[in-house]
Design a protein around this motif. Sequence first.
Motif, PDB file in Angstrom:
ATOM      1  N   UNK A 130     -10.093  49.925-130.998  1.00 31.02           N
ATOM      2  CA  UNK A 130     -10.662  51.271-130.989  1.00 31.02           C
ATOM      3  C   UNK A 130     -12.105  51.260-131.483  1.00 31.02           C
ATOM      4  N   UNK A 131     -12.367  50.488-132.522  1.00 30.71           N
ATOM      5  CA  UNK A 131     -13.719  50.428-133.075  1.00 30.71           C
ATOM      6  C   UNK A 131     -14.693  49.812-132.080  1.00 30.71           C
ATOM      7  N   UNK A 132     -14.280  48.769-131.380  1.00 30.15           N
ATOM      8  CA  UNK A 132     -15.151  48.159-130.373  1.00 30.15           C
ATOM      9  C   UNK A 132     -15.452  49.144-129.241  1.00 30.15           C
ATOM     10  N   UNK A 133     -14.460  49.914-128.855  1.00 28.82           N
ATOM     11  CA  UNK A 133     -14.692  50.933-127.819  1.00 28.82           C
ATOM     12  C   UNK A 133     -15.651  52.003-128.335  1.00 28.82           C
ATOM     13  N   UNK A 134     -15.472  52.393-129.605  1.00 24.40           N
ATOM     14  CA  UNK A 134     -16.366  53.389-130.188  1.00 24.40           C
ATOM     15  C   UNK A 134     -17.802  52.862-130.264  1.00 24.40           C
ATOM     16  N   UNK A 135     -17.968  51.597-130.571  1.00 23.03           N
ATOM     17  CA  UNK A 135     -19.308  50.994-130.611  1.00 23.03           C
ATOM     18  C   UNK A 135     -19.960  51.090-129.236  1.00 23.03           C
ATOM     19  N   UNK A 136     -19.191  50.815-128.198  1.00 19.04           N
ATOM     20  CA  UNK A 136     -19.713  50.918-126.835  1.00 19.04           C
ATOM     21  C   UNK A 136     -20.122  52.360-126.510  1.00 19.04           C
ATOM     22  N   UNK A 137     -19.324  53.304-126.943  1.00 14.77           N
ATOM     23  CA  UNK A 137     -19.646  54.718-126.730  1.00 14.77           C
ATOM     24  C   UNK A 137     -20.914  55.092-127.481  1.00 14.77           C
ATOM     25  N   UNK A 138     -21.006  54.629-128.714  1.00 15.42           N
ATOM     26  CA  UNK A 138     -22.191  54.923-129.538  1.00 15.42           C
ATOM     27  C   UNK A 138     -23.442  54.356-128.883  1.00 15.42           C
ATOM     28  N   UNK A 139     -23.319  53.175-128.292  1.00 15.24           N
ATOM     29  CA  UNK A 139     -24.446  52.562-127.586  1.00 15.24           C
ATOM     30  C   UNK A 139     -24.884  53.469-126.439  1.00 15.24           C
ATOM     31  N   UNK A 140     -23.926  53.986-125.671  1.00 17.69           N
ATOM     32  CA  UNK A 140     -24.268  54.892-124.565  1.00 17.69           C
ATOM     33  C   UNK A 140     -24.933  56.164-125.079  1.00 17.69           C
ATOM     34  N   UNK A 141     -24.459  56.677-126.213  1.00 16.71           N
ATOM     35  CA  UNK A 141     -25.076  57.873-126.795  1.00 16.71           C
ATOM     36  C   UNK A 141     -26.539  57.598-127.160  1.00 16.71           C
ATOM     37  N   UNK A 142     -26.783  56.446-127.771  1.00 11.93           N
ATOM     38  CA  UNK A 142     -28.155  56.100-128.161  1.00 11.93           C
ATOM     39  C   UNK A 142     -29.050  55.899-126.943  1.00 11.93           C
ATOM     40  N   UNK A 143     -28.532  55.247-125.918  1.00 10.98           N
ATOM     41  CA  UNK A 143     -29.331  55.076-124.693  1.00 10.98           C
ATOM     42  C   UNK A 143     -29.571  56.427-124.004  1.00 10.98           C
ATOM     43  N   UNK A 144     -28.603  57.325-124.060  1.00 15.66           N
ATOM     44  CA  UNK A 144     -28.797  58.669-123.504  1.00 15.66           C
ATOM     45  C   UNK A 144     -29.925  59.378-124.250  1.00 15.66           C
TER      46      UNK A 144
ATOM     47  N   UNK B  38     -25.298  43.864-134.017  1.00 15.50           N
ATOM     48  CA  UNK B  38     -24.902  43.005-135.135  1.00 15.50           C
ATOM     49  C   UNK B  38     -23.547  43.439-135.701  1.00 15.50           C
ATOM     50  N   UNK B  39     -23.360  44.730-135.839  1.00 16.14           N
ATOM     51  CA  UNK B  39     -22.083  45.262-136.322  1.00 16.14           C
ATOM     52  C   UNK B  39     -20.953  44.883-135.374  1.00 16.14           C
ATOM     53  N   UNK B  40     -21.231  44.987-134.071  1.00 17.40           N
ATOM     54  CA  UNK B  40     -20.235  44.640-133.062  1.00 17.40           C
ATOM     55  C   UNK B  40     -19.826  43.168-133.187  1.00 17.40           C
ATOM     56  N   UNK B  41     -20.801  42.284-133.396  1.00 16.81           N
ATOM     57  CA  UNK B  41     -20.493  40.858-133.573  1.00 16.81           C
ATOM     58  C   UNK B  41     -19.579  40.653-134.774  1.00 16.81           C
ATOM     59  N   UNK B  42     -19.858  41.357-135.859  1.00 18.38           N
ATOM     60  CA  UNK B  42     -19.021  41.234-137.057  1.00 18.38           C
ATOM     61  C   UNK B  42     -17.600  41.728-136.802  1.00 18.38           C
ATOM     62  N   UNK B  43     -17.476  42.841-136.099  1.00 12.41           N
ATOM     63  CA  UNK B  43     -16.151  43.388-135.799  1.00 12.41           C
ATOM     64  C   UNK B  43     -15.375  42.437-134.892  1.00 12.41           C
ATOM     65  N   UNK B  44     -16.067  41.833-133.944  1.00 15.50           N
ATOM     66  CA  UNK B  44     -15.398  40.919-133.008  1.00 15.50           C
ATOM     67  C   UNK B  44     -14.798  39.712-133.725  1.00 15.50           C
ATOM     68  N   UNK B  45     -15.323  39.379-134.882  1.00 13.60           N
ATOM     69  CA  UNK B  45     -14.829  38.220-135.633  1.00 13.60           C
ATOM     70  C   UNK B  45     -13.607  38.548-136.495  1.00 13.60           C
ATOM     71  N   UNK B  46     -13.223  39.801-136.547  1.00 13.90           N
ATOM     72  CA  UNK B  46     -12.067  40.180-137.352  1.00 13.90           C
ATOM     73  C   UNK B  46     -10.779  39.973-136.567  1.00 13.90           C
ATOM     74  N   UNK B  47      -9.680  40.036-137.272  1.00 11.33           N
ATOM     75  CA  UNK B  47      -8.362  39.854-136.675  1.00 11.33           C
ATOM     76  C   UNK B  47      -8.092  40.951-135.638  1.00 11.33           C
ATOM     77  N   UNK B  48      -7.489  40.555-134.529  1.00  8.34           N
ATOM     78  CA  UNK B  48      -7.161  41.520-133.481  1.00  8.34           C
ATOM     79  C   UNK B  48      -6.182  42.570-133.996  1.00  8.34           C
TER      80      UNK B  48
END
Length: 159
Positions: free
Chosen positions: A38-52, A22-32
């Motif tokens: 960087x935040x979108x990449x960090x979200x992806x990393x955080x997802x991998x950490x949680x799945x790990x 949900x946070x990622x969707x909100x960030x994606x709607x912001x201005x490029x």
Amino acid sequence: EQLNSTMIPLDRVDPLLENLQEFEKNVQQTKDSKDKEALLKFIDIRRNMLYAEKNFLLAKKIGDIGLVDDQQGFSCSEAKYILDAAYYYNESFTLARRAQFDLDTLLHKYRDIQQLQDLVGLNENKTAFYKSPLDDIKKTIDHNLAALERNCKIKVVTK
């Protein structure tokens, strides 16, 4: 958070992943911007950490029956549990290594974004995730698979 130490409880991982989505969707709607990138990449990393963490906890949930190096030893009739544990540990290991690598890349690529450095941490202030015992996890995987091959003639082909 750190694997095998300070982790999110298993029953909280999926809700956190949903919140992250949900946070990622909100960030994606912001201005490029570079910050957004960087935040979108960090979200992806955080997802991998949680799945790990989730995979590590699923392996731990199997218990000693999923380990060949526990005090009780093992029998070939426990092969399913041993293979399942090795699978979960391998997923955890792979995702954790990916997260660590991506964190390093993120910190380098976006080194001019101070908030990112504060969020991830540098040097002695790095996130505890870097201290996860990945060598021990890899050793458990290797021991499980080698013991099954040596003692039970079960050969597992890994990617």
